[in-house]
Design a protein around this motif. Structure first.
Motif, PDB file in Angstrom:
ATOM      1  N   THR A 269      -9.528   4.826   0.000  1.00 19.46           N
ATOM      2  CA  THR A 269      -8.558   3.842  -0.470  1.00 19.46           C
ATOM      3  C   THR A 269      -8.841   3.518  -1.933  1.00 19.46           C
ATOM      4  O   THR A 269      -9.964   3.162  -2.283  1.00 19.46           O
ATOM      5  CB  THR A 269      -8.627   2.551   0.367  1.00 19.46           C
TER       6      THR A 269
ATOM      7  N   VAL B 229      -8.042   7.380   7.372  1.00 15.96           N
ATOM      8  CA  VAL B 229      -7.928   7.148   5.929  1.00 15.96           C
ATOM      9  C   VAL B 229      -9.177   7.703   5.257  1.00 15.96           C
ATOM     10  O   VAL B 229     -10.294   7.243   5.501  1.00 15.96           O
ATOM     11  CB  VAL B 229      -7.752   5.650   5.623  1.00 15.96           C
TER      12      VAL B 229
ATOM     13  N   ALA C 246       0.851  -1.192   0.000  1.00 11.08           N
ATOM     14  CA  ALA C 246       0.000   0.000   0.000  1.00 11.08           C
ATOM     15  C   ALA C 246       0.885   1.239   0.000  1.00 11.08           C
ATOM     16  O   ALA C 246       1.992   1.236   0.540  1.00 11.08           O
ATOM     17  CB  ALA C 246      -0.928   0.010   1.214  1.00 11.08           C
TER      18      ALA C 246
ATOM     19  N   ARG D 127      -3.929   0.885  -2.592  1.00 13.70           N
ATOM     20  CA  ARG D 127      -3.503  -0.514  -2.424  1.00 13.70           C
ATOM     21  C   ARG D 127      -2.884  -0.986  -3.719  1.00 13.70           C
ATOM     22  O   ARG D 127      -3.429  -0.762  -4.797  1.00 13.70           O
ATOM     23  CB  ARG D 127      -4.690  -1.390  -2.051  1.00 13.70           C
TER      24      ARG D 127
ATOM     25  N   VAL E 258      -2.612  -0.828   4.887  1.00 12.07           N
ATOM     26  CA  VAL E 258      -3.244   0.467   4.674  1.00 12.07           C
ATOM     27  C   VAL E 258      -2.923   1.410   5.825  1.00 12.07           C
ATOM     28  O   VAL E 258      -2.532   2.568   5.622  1.00 12.07           O
ATOM     29  CB  VAL E 258      -4.767   0.304   4.483  1.00 12.07           C
TER      30      VAL E 258
ATOM     31  N   VAL F 287      -4.917   6.546   0.443  1.00  8.81           N
ATOM     32  CA  VAL F 287      -4.059   5.365   0.317  1.00  8.81           C
ATOM     33  C   VAL F 287      -4.414   4.628  -0.971  1.00  8.81           C
ATOM     34  O   VAL F 287      -5.592   4.553  -1.345  1.00  8.81           O
ATOM     35  CB  VAL F 287      -4.232   4.427   1.535  1.00  8.81           C
TER      36      VAL F 287
END
Length: 336
Positions: A309, A306, A46, A335, A131, A333
């Protein structure tokens, strides 16, 4: 120990060949050299985005990319796959985080695999997923280094945190609470105030609607805050001096306003320019930060916020567009 025979391999990485917006980021196959002495190969799980990367991509950072073919990315979490000669602190299978103490035009971690020097990594605590690991190091190390080490923040003290909905801002709220200080979170609009209150900020000031200096004075009973932790700079930095008590400390760690910063005139006070790299480049600085962050992640008092994602390297342009929209709270973030 590493293998006696190491071969180069290929990996996919994000490069850019000209300055510009998120659209200049391209995913390409590149050659990944075998780890040499003191180096490790890491499989990236990540990637955490940082404002510095948007500035670097567009030519506004304090150093420039070497074009064409610049790399990008400060922050990632992954797993060690192979170690080079002389590496003793890590072994294959160890979870790690990038320490963000390198030239990311050369060593950028927007990739499926990277080779980094041992000192460019820190351990990822057991139980911390990729993450959270990708969202943790730079934000919390900047908050801890800037407020505690540079600003001298202590339990019971008040700290004004500007840009409080950013990744560093949300980390700074949690860091201040963890050491027993009182954060006063400043954000531009009221829409983000509820999110910051939910994070535990005891005081939130919406600066588009409220006078920050007057509110800080009210909250502190007229005394002023002990520390200001500012991400913005520019002419507005001078005005923040009005929110400080006599002999308080103003820490400037960012320049979201690209105009020259003006110095507060509420003397006596201390003005500190904080650069996270200066601390994390030393083994002692990394150890202090890793100790604080690792223990906070393990006990839950530090929990990265976060915002969103994304999936896959191809999503990085979209992730950059969200970062530049300033509509999010916390870290973005990707991945891998």
């Amino acid at each position: 120990m590493g293998n006696d025979k190491r071969d180069d391999m290929k990996t996919r990485a994000v490069l850019f060949h000209e300055l510009g917006g998120p659209e200049v980021l391209t995913v390409e196959e590149t050659v990944l050299p075998a780890p040499g002495p003191g180096e490790l190969r890491v499989r990236v799980e990540a990637i955490g985005l940082n404002r510095a990367e948007a500035l670097f991509r567009s030519g506004g950072y304090y150093y420039q990319p070497t074009l064409p073919g610049s790399r990008l990315g400060y922050e990632a979490a992954g797993v060690v796959e192979e170690v080079g000669e002389g590496v003793t602190a890590y072994a294959p299978g160890d979870p790690v985080m990038a320490a963000a103490n390198f030239d990311f035009g050369v060593h950028g971690v927007y990739a499926e695999r990277v080779v980094l020097r041992e000192e460019y990594l820190v351990p990822r605590p057991t139980g911390v997923d990729a993450v959270a690991g990708a969202a943790a190091w730079l934000a919390y190390s900047t908050a801890y280094g800037g407020m505690v080490e540079a600003g001298g923040l202590r339990p019971g003290a008040h700290v004004v945190i500007t840009g409080a909905s950013s990744g560093v801002g949300t980390a700074a709220i949690q860091t201040a609470l963890r050491i027993g200080a009182v954060p006063i979170a400043a954000t531009r609009g009221a829409a983000k105030s509820a999110r910051l209150l939910a994070l535990g900020a005891p005081h939130v000031v919406a600066t588009d609607e409220q006078d920050l200096v007057a509110e800080v004075r009210r909250i502190t009973g007229g005394e002023g805050a002990d520390v200001v932790f500012d991400a913005v700079g520019g002419p507005g930095f001078a005005r923040l001096g009005g929110a400080l008590r006599p002999e308080g400390t103003a820490v400037l760690y960012g320049w979201l306003d690209e105009r020259p910063a003006e110095v507060p005139m509420q003397w006596p006070l201390t003005v500190r320019g904080y650069a996270n790299g200066a601390v994390v480049r030393s083994a002692e600085g990394r150890a202090r930060m890793a100790g604080f962050i690792g223990s906070g992640l393990r006990d839950g008092s530090l929990a990265p916020v976060v915002a969103e994602t994304f999936e896959g390297l191809e999503a990085l342009p979209a992730a950059h567009r969200l970062m530049e929209s300033n509509t999010h709270t916390g870290k973005i973030v990707v991945r891998v």
